[in-house]
Design a protein around this motif. Structure first.
Motif, PDB file in Angstrom:
ATOM      1  N   PRO A 182       0.821  -1.223   0.000  1.00  0.00           N
ATOM      2  CA  PRO A 182       0.000   0.000   0.000  1.00  0.00           C
ATOM      3  C   PRO A 182       0.855   1.273   0.000  1.00  0.00           C
ATOM      4  CG  PRO A 182      -0.849  -1.587   1.590  1.00  0.00           C
ATOM      5  CD  PRO A 182       0.449  -2.155   1.078  1.00  0.00           C
ATOM      6  N   GLU A 183       1.990   1.252   0.707  1.00  0.00           N
ATOM      7  CA  GLU A 183       2.874   2.432   0.747  1.00  0.00           C
ATOM      8  C   GLU A 183       3.438   2.717  -0.645  1.00  0.00           C
ATOM      9  OE1 GLU A 183       3.345  -0.245   2.902  1.00  0.00           O
ATOM     10  OE2 GLU A 183       2.195   0.719   4.505  1.00  0.00           O
ATOM     11  N   GLU A 184       3.827   1.651  -1.351  1.00  0.00           N
ATOM     12  CA  GLU A 184       4.357   1.825  -2.712  1.00  0.00           C
ATOM     13  C   GLU A 184       3.289   2.402  -3.633  1.00  0.00           C
ATOM     14  OE1 GLU A 184       7.663  -1.806  -2.765  1.00  0.00           O
ATOM     15  OE2 GLU A 184       5.733  -2.095  -3.737  1.00  0.00           O
ATOM     16  N   ILE A 185       2.073   1.870  -3.520  1.00  0.00           N
ATOM     17  CA  ILE A 185       0.983   2.334  -4.389  1.00  0.00           C
ATOM     18  C   ILE A 185       0.698   3.812  -4.125  1.00  0.00           C
ATOM     19  CG2 ILE A 185      -1.504   2.084  -4.842  1.00  0.00           C
ATOM     20  CD1 ILE A 185      -1.034  -0.983  -4.388  1.00  0.00           C
ATOM     21  N   LYS A 186       0.711   4.205  -2.843  1.00  0.00           N
ATOM     22  CA  LYS A 186       0.438   5.612  -2.503  1.00  0.00           C
ATOM     23  C   LYS A 186       1.524   6.523  -3.073  1.00  0.00           C
ATOM     24  CE  LYS A 186      -0.654   8.909   1.121  1.00  0.00           C
ATOM     25  NZ  LYS A 186       0.083   9.964   0.445  1.00  0.00           N
ATOM     26  N   LEU A 187       2.773   6.109  -2.920  1.00  0.00           N
ATOM     27  CA  LEU A 187       3.881   6.932  -3.418  1.00  0.00           C
ATOM     28  C   LEU A 187       3.754   7.132  -4.943  1.00  0.00           C
ATOM     29  CD1 LEU A 187       7.549   6.449  -2.274  1.00  0.00           C
ATOM     30  CD2 LEU A 187       7.036   7.091  -4.602  1.00  0.00           C
ATOM     31  N   ALA A 244      13.705   7.402  -5.587  1.00  0.00           N
ATOM     32  CA  ALA A 244      14.785   6.558  -6.082  1.00  0.00           C
ATOM     33  C   ALA A 244      14.947   5.480  -5.032  1.00  0.00           C
ATOM     34  CB  ALA A 244      16.070   7.366  -6.268  1.00  0.00           C
ATOM     35  N   GLN A 245      14.291   4.358  -5.226  1.00  0.00           N
ATOM     36  CA  GLN A 245      14.243   3.321  -4.187  1.00  0.00           C
ATOM     37  C   GLN A 245      13.851   1.982  -4.777  1.00  0.00           C
ATOM     38  OE1 GLN A 245      10.700   5.072  -1.977  1.00  0.00           O
ATOM     39  NE2 GLN A 245       9.983   2.943  -2.210  1.00  0.00           N
ATOM     40  N   LYS A 246      13.916   0.954  -3.931  1.00  0.00           N
ATOM     41  CA  LYS A 246      13.521  -0.394  -4.347  1.00  0.00           C
ATOM     42  C   LYS A 246      12.027  -0.588  -4.111  1.00  0.00           C
ATOM     43  CE  LYS A 246      14.982  -5.188  -3.478  1.00  0.00           C
ATOM     44  NZ  LYS A 246      14.861  -5.588  -4.862  1.00  0.00           N
ATOM     45  N   PHE A 247      11.335  -1.125  -5.135  1.00  0.00           N
ATOM     46  CA  PHE A 247       9.922  -1.490  -5.037  1.00  0.00           C
ATOM     47  C   PHE A 247       9.808  -2.995  -5.314  1.00  0.00           C
ATOM     48  CE2 PHE A 247       9.926   2.938  -6.269  1.00  0.00           C
ATOM     49  CZ  PHE A 247       8.802   3.518  -5.689  1.00  0.00           C
ATOM     50  N   ASN A 248       8.757  -3.621  -4.771  1.00  0.00           N
ATOM     51  CA  ASN A 248       8.575  -5.067  -5.002  1.00  0.00           C
ATOM     52  C   ASN A 248       8.462  -5.407  -6.481  1.00  0.00           C
ATOM     53  OD1 ASN A 248       8.639  -5.688  -2.312  1.00  0.00           O
ATOM     54  ND2 ASN A 248       6.416  -5.746  -2.061  1.00  0.00           N
TER      55      ASN A 248
END
Ligand SMILES: [Zn+2]
Length: 226
Positions: free
Chosen positions: A66-71, A140-144
């Motif tokens: 959910p955090e990734e989707i929000k970002l 600039a980060q790792k996402f699943n």
């Protein structure tokens, strides 16, 4: 729309892959909401071919948090006033296009209901990936699913995103120039081999990067003679 340095006003109006072809119109509103002008246009039909992607079970099991989707949603919906970008944009890598924008996507033969929202360019692991235009690094980060990814706000509605990198070279908040190295190609996240998948956003809508920069298609494998 945004006032430009030459005194003219400028804004982006994307057409989505999911928009219905046919006559349409656009209204230009004042800040108070009054219609200043209207313009008619036609959304032309495009036929997008289908493409099956074979994913191993461990890769298919990757899902966004959910955090990734929000970002990512905040990134797409954000429109900043300052314009960093100028035409022409530059391709992020030199490789030919292995999968164009808009292809209907099947995963292991099952339709996903989704389309390919970016372009895939053939990019050997370790090749530098460069900013297509000036802008500000938003993440600039790792996402699943996306792997190591960078998102750039180019200002006034233009954004870009670069996925599956092996290594990142930029940090959020940094200002980059066209051609600056963002990271190095890889196959992190939901990816079946080293390549660059990148996305161009116009006011949050995925648009075809091949209409903005010159890209060449990879030669199709020739069918073997019997
Ligand atoms: Zn892709």
């Amino acid at each position: 729309m945004f006032a430009q340095s030459d005194g003219k006003k400028f804004g982006l109006m994307p057409i989505s892959v999911k928009d219905t072809p046919g006559p349409s119109s656009i209204d230009f509103l004042s800040e108070q909401g009054a219609i200043l002008a209207s313009s008619k246009f036609v959304v032309r039909a495009t036929r997008f071919p289908s493409e099956n992607v074979r994913l191993s079970p461990d890769i298919e099991a990757l899902h966004s948090t959910p955090e990734e989707i929000k970002l990512l949603t905040d990134f797409r919906s954000g429109v900043s006033e300052e314009r960093f970008w100028q035409d022409p944009l530059a391709p992020p890598v030199e490789g030919c296009v292995t999968s164009p924008f808009g292809m209907k996507r099947l995963h292991n033969g099952k339709p996903t209901g989704e389309f390919h929202g970016g372009v895939d360019q053939r990019t050997p692991a370790g090749e530098p990936i460069r900013a297509i235009a000036d802008g500000k690094i938003i993440y600039a980060q790792k996402f699943n699913v996306l792997g190591n990814a960078v998102g750039i706000d180019h200002g006034q509605g233009l954004g870009s995103m670069y996925l599956h990198m092996s290594e990142l070279k930029v940090t959020p908040g940094a200002l980059v120039k066209k051609g600056d190295v963002l990271g190095y190609a890889g196959s992190t996240g939901r990816s079946t081999g080293p390549h660059l998948h990148w996305v161009l956003y116009a006011n949050g809508v995925n648009v075809n990067a091949a209409q903005w920069v010159k890209l060449t298609s990879c030669p199709r494998p020739s069918s073997k003679k019997k």
